[in-house]
Design an enzyme around this catalytic site. Structure first.
Site, mmCIF file in Angstrom:
data_model
loop_
_atom_site.group_PDB
_atom_site.id
_atom_site.type_symbol
_atom_site.label_atom_id
_atom_site.label_comp_id
_atom_site.label_asym_id
_atom_site.label_seq_id
_atom_site.Cartn_x
_atom_site.Cartn_y
_atom_site.Cartn_z
ATOM 1 N N THR A 74 0.832 -1.208 0.000
ATOM 2 C CA THR A 74 0.000 0.000 0.000
ATOM 3 C C THR A 74 0.867 1.259 0.000
ATOM 4 O O THR A 74 0.636 2.184 -0.783
ATOM 5 C CB THR A 74 -0.936 -0.013 1.230
ATOM 6 O OG1 THR A 74 -1.777 -1.166 1.141
ATOM 7 C CG2 THR A 74 -1.799 1.245 1.283
ATOM 8 N N ASN A 153 -5.131 -8.958 -8.330
ATOM 9 C CA ASN A 153 -5.271 -9.692 -7.074
ATOM 10 C C ASN A 153 -6.603 -10.423 -6.943
ATOM 11 O O ASN A 153 -6.709 -11.378 -6.187
ATOM 12 C CB ASN A 153 -5.079 -8.751 -5.883
ATOM 13 C CG ASN A 153 -5.872 -7.478 -6.021
ATOM 14 O OD1 ASN A 153 -5.701 -6.728 -6.980
ATOM 15 N ND2 ASN A 153 -6.765 -7.219 -5.080
ATOM 16 N N SER A 201 5.396 -6.709 -1.825
ATOM 17 C CA SER A 201 5.099 -6.743 -0.398
ATOM 18 C C SER A 201 5.484 -8.093 0.201
ATOM 19 O O SER A 201 5.152 -9.138 -0.361
ATOM 20 C CB SER A 201 3.594 -6.505 -0.228
ATOM 21 O OG SER A 201 3.217 -6.697 1.114
ATOM 22 N N THR A 239 13.016 5.130 11.250
ATOM 23 C CA THR A 239 13.984 4.098 11.635
ATOM 24 C C THR A 239 13.721 2.799 10.880
ATOM 25 O O THR A 239 12.583 2.337 10.803
ATOM 26 C CB THR A 239 13.926 3.868 13.157
ATOM 27 O OG1 THR A 239 14.208 5.114 13.799
ATOM 28 C CG2 THR A 239 14.932 2.825 13.601
ATOM 29 N N CYS A 327 -14.353 -7.107 -0.304
ATOM 30 C CA CYS A 327 -13.009 -6.539 -0.388
ATOM 31 C C CYS A 327 -12.894 -5.255 0.408
ATOM 32 O O CYS A 327 -11.950 -5.042 1.144
ATOM 33 C CB CYS A 327 -12.607 -6.310 -1.833
ATOM 34 S SG CYS A 327 -10.952 -6.899 -2.134
HETATM 35 C C1 LIG Z 1 -2.010 -7.004 -1.053
HETATM 36 C C2 LIG Z 1 -1.880 -6.069 -2.203
HETATM 37 C C3 LIG Z 1 -1.486 -4.738 -2.007
HETATM 38 C C4 LIG Z 1 -1.284 -4.162 -0.628
HETATM 39 O O1 LIG Z 1 -0.119 -4.658 -0.015
HETATM 40 P P1 LIG Z 1 0.013 -4.515 1.582
HETATM 41 O O2 LIG Z 1 1.451 -4.917 1.836
HETATM 42 O O3 LIG Z 1 -0.947 -5.480 2.169
HETATM 43 O O4 LIG Z 1 -0.246 -3.111 1.932
HETATM 44 C C5 LIG Z 1 -1.332 -3.937 -3.118
HETATM 45 N N1 LIG Z 1 -1.538 -4.402 -4.367
HETATM 46 C C6 LIG Z 1 -1.911 -5.677 -4.596
HETATM 47 C C7 LIG Z 1 -2.105 -6.133 -5.993
HETATM 48 C C8 LIG Z 1 -2.104 -6.543 -3.527
HETATM 49 O O5 LIG Z 1 -2.483 -7.801 -3.772
#
Ligand SMILES: *Cc1c(COP(=O)(O)O)cnc(C)c1O
Length: 396
Positions: A74, A153, A201, A239, A327
Site C-alpha cells: 500500500t 489480485n 510486499s 527508523t 473486499c
Molecule cells: C495485497 C496487495 C497490495 C497491498 O499490499 P500490503 O502490503 O498489504 O499493503 C497492493 N496491491 C496488490 C495487488 C495486492 O495484492
C-alpha cells in the site's frame, strides 16, 4: 474429530515461512541496533539491510541503490503514484491507471483528482486484460504516469506490462507496475519488463507483514514518501525495520529459488479445483483469463446466490476463502474489478476467490469441491433468482 482448517486465501496473505522467521529473530534482540547509528550496533544492522537490499536487487535485476524499503504494498503504491505526480507536476497533471488496480492505487488516484490532477481509468476486456492500444489512446501531451499492475489480485489476470512499458518509454512517461501479486510467483526482471517503478510486499510471498519494496530506476524523478531522517537515501525517513527487511529478503530469495517448482505445484491444485468445480456445479463462470492467470488463482462466479453466503458456509466447514464483494470490508459493493470486466452486478455479487499455496494438498482441494457443490446446491434451492432464471445462458 479435529476441526478442519483449510486456507485458500493466499492472495490475502501468507504465513511467514520458518526459514525467514528464523533469520529475522536475532534482529529483534541481540542485533537490535539502529541502522543509522555510527557505532558497531548500527553497523551490524546496516550490514543486514545491505545484504537484504543486494538480494532483492539481484532477483529483479536492479541495482541495490534502486531498491527502497517501505511498510508494504500500500505504501509503495501510494508513493509511486503520488510521488511521481508531485515530482513531475511541472511537466503535466495527467495520470493513467487501469480500472482494476488495487484500492491502494485507485483511492490514491481519486485523492489526486481532488488535488487538481486528471486521471484516466483504463478499461479492461472481459478477461480483465488492459490492451496496450487503450493505453496509447489515453496518452496526452501532459501525461506523466502510467500504472498497470503486473497481475490482478482478484481474478489473477496477468497484464501485458512489457508492451505497455514500451509505449510509456517512447512517450517519456513514468511507467509503474504493482507487482504485489506477481512477486515470488512470476519471473520479474525490471530491465526486461522496461518499467521505471515496481512495488511488492513481503507478506504475499511467505515473508512478514508491514514491509515492502518500491523499485525506482535510477534517474527517475520521485518525491520522498516520508520526510524525516536520512534513511533510504533521503526518500523515506523513519527508523529502518531491520527484522522485517531481513525476513522479506529471505522469503523472496527462497521464493525465487523454488519458483518453478512451487508454480507447478499450485497450478496443479488450481487446475484440479477448476476442473472439479466445472464438472460438478452448473452455471458457474471462471473469472479472469483462462491461460494468462496467476498459478494460484481461481475466481468463480456462482450465479443466483450471494458470495457472502457461500463464504459463510465454507467457513463453517473449515475452508477460508475470500469474496470479491467483501473486499472493502463490510461494504456490499460488488467488486470494481468484476464490474470493469462487464460481469453483471448480480453475478458479481456471487463471486468467490480461491487462492492456493504450497501448504495446500489435493485432498483439501477435493474436500472443498465437495463442500462447495453441496453449499451451492443448498443456497440455490433457497434462491428466488435461481427458480426464475435457472438454465438461462447469460454467459455467451
Ligand atoms: C495485497 C496487495 C497490495 C497491498 O499490499 P500490503 O502490503 O498489504 O499493503 C497492493 N496491491 C496488490 C495487488 C495486492 O495484492
Amino acid at each position: 474429530m479435529e476441526k478442519k482448517r483449510i486456507y485458500f486465501d493466499h492472495a490475502a496473505t501468507t504465513p511467514v515461512r520458518r526459514e525467514a522467521l528464523e533469520k529475522m529473530l536475532p534482529y529483534f534482540s541481540e542485533v537490535f541496533g539502529n541502522a543509522n547509528s555510527q557505532h558497531m550496533f548500527g553497523r551490524d544492522a546496516v550490514k543486514a539491510v545491505d545484504e537484504a537490499r543486494d538480494t532483492v536487487a539481484r532477483i529483479i535485476n536492479a541495482k541495490p541503490s534502486e531498491i527502497y524499503f517501505t511498510s508494504g504494498g500500500t505504501e509503495s503504491d501510494n508513493w509511486a503514484l503520488r510521488g511521481t505526480a508531485h515530482a513531475r507536476r511541472d511537466k503535466g497533471r495527467h495520470l493513467i491507471v487501469s480500472s482494476i488496480e488495487h484500492p491502494a492505487m485507485i483511492a490514491t488516484a481519486k485523492q489526486l483528482e481532488k488535488d487538481g490532477f486528471d486521471v484516466t481509468y483504463l478499461p479492461v476486456d472481459e478477461t480483465g486484460t488492459v490492451s496496450p492500444e487503450s493505453v496509447r489512446n489515453a496518452i496526452r501531451d501532459d501525461t506523466v504516469f502510467i500504472g498497470v499492475m503486473t497481475a490482478n489480485n482478484e481474478v489473477g489476470t496477468i497484464q501485458p506490462v512489457k508492451e505497455i512499458a514500451a509505449i510509456a518509454k517512447e512517450k517519456k512517461i513514468t511507467m509503474f507496475t504493482d507487482a504485489v501479486q506477481a512477486a515470488g510467483v512470476l519471473k520479474l526482471d525490471v530491465k526486461e519488463l522496461g518499467v521505471d517503478m515496481m512495488s511488492f510486499s513481503g507478506h504475499k510471498f511467505y515473508g512478514p507483514k508491514g514491509v515492502g519494496v518500491l523499485y525506482v530506476k535510477s534517474g527517475v524523478k520521485i518525491d520522498p514518501v516520508m520526510t524525516g531522517g536520512h534513511q533510504e537515501r533521503m526518500k523515506r525517513g523513519g527508523t529502518t525495520n531491520v527484522p522485517a527487511i531481513v525476513g522479506m529478503a529471505e522469503a523472496f530469495r527462497l521464493a525465487d529459488e523454488e519458483r518453478e517448482k512451487n508454480a507447478a505445484y499450485v497450478t496443479a491444485l488450481r487446475d484440479r479445483f477448476i476442473a472439479g468445480v466445472e464438472a460438478r456445479i452448473p452455471d458457474v463462470k471462471l473469472n479472469g483469463h483462462r491461460v494468462n492467470r496467476l498459478p494460484a488463482n481461481a475466481d468463480f462466479s456462482f450465479r443466483y446466490i450471494e458470495g457472502e453466503s457461500i463464504l459463510f458456509h465454507l467457513d463453517l466447514a473449515g475452508i477460508a476463502v475470500s469474496s470479491g464483494s467483501a473486499c472493502s470490508s463490510g461494504s456490499l459493493e460488488p467488486s470494481h474489478v468484476l464490474l470493469a470486466m462487464g460481469v453483471p452486478e448480480e453475478t458479481a455479487h456471487g463471486s468467490i476467490r480461491f487462492t492456493f499455496g504450497t501448504d495446500n494438498t489435493a485432498e483439501e482441494v477435493d474436500y472443498a469441491v465437495d463442500v462447495l457443490a453441496e453449499t451451492v446446491k443448498k443456497l440455490r434451492a433457497m434462491s428466488p433468482l435461481f427458480k426464475q432464471f435457472e438454465g438461462e445462458k447469460q454467459y455467451v
